[in-house]
Design an enzyme around this catalytic site. Structure first.
Site, PDB file in Angstrom:
ATOM      1  N   PRO A  25       0.839  -1.194   0.000  1.00 46.81           N
ATOM      2  CA  PRO A  25       0.000   0.000   0.000  1.00 46.81           C
ATOM      3  C   PRO A  25       0.876   1.247   0.000  1.00 46.81           C
ATOM      4  O   PRO A  25       1.951   1.258   0.613  1.00 46.81           O
ATOM      5  CB  PRO A  25      -0.816  -0.135   1.286  1.00 46.81           C
ATOM      6  CG  PRO A  25      -0.060  -1.075   2.147  1.00 46.81           C
ATOM      7  CD  PRO A  25       0.718  -1.965   1.226  1.00 46.81           C
ATOM      8  N   HIS A  26       0.415   2.266  -0.699  1.00 42.55           N
ATOM      9  CA  HIS A  26       1.239   3.465  -0.835  1.00 42.55           C
ATOM     10  C   HIS A  26       0.366   4.678  -1.117  1.00 42.55           C
ATOM     11  O   HIS A  26      -0.751   4.554  -1.613  1.00 42.55           O
ATOM     12  CB  HIS A  26       2.261   3.288  -1.961  1.00 42.55           C
ATOM     13  CG  HIS A  26       1.630   2.944  -3.269  1.00 42.55           C
ATOM     14  ND1 HIS A  26       1.263   3.901  -4.185  1.00 42.55           N
ATOM     15  CD2 HIS A  26       1.280   1.754  -3.796  1.00 42.55           C
ATOM     16  CE1 HIS A  26       0.734   3.295  -5.239  1.00 42.55           C
ATOM     17  NE2 HIS A  26       0.725   1.996  -5.024  1.00 42.55           N
TER      18      HIS A  26
END
Length: 92
Positions: A25-26
């Site tokens: 996730p980013h």
């Protein structure tokens, strides 16, 4: 927290579960002044809607300043290559 909202909104658009138990996730956020990377292992594997349908047991969360698009993309690419190389080496 603004950074949490950013990455959860990003995750809602498209899963960052890359397969083989790994998720990346980013997001970009004004809440950070430099790139931040945190690794974690959940107590139990998490359904991350991964590309291979397998639950995730290793998460790398990447947060970058909004102004650091090029560095953000470079970090994503490097993490993705590293994960891919490690998984292929483990299979040999």
């Amino acid at each position: 927290m603004e950074a949490t909202r950013r990455w959860t909104n990003r995750e809602a658009q498209r899963s960052t579960g890359l397969g083989r138990g790994f998720a990346l996730p980013h997001a970009k956020s004004d809440a950070v002044e430099r790139i931040v990377l945190a690794f974690g292992r959940p107590a139990e594997p998490i359904d991350f809607d991964s590309t291979d349908g397998q639950p995730v047991d290793l998460i790398a969360l990447l947060l970058s300043p909004v102004s650091a698009t090029a560095d953000h993309i470079a970090a994503l690419a490097k993490l993705n290559r590293t994960e891919y190389t490690a998984c292929n080496a483990a299979e040999d």
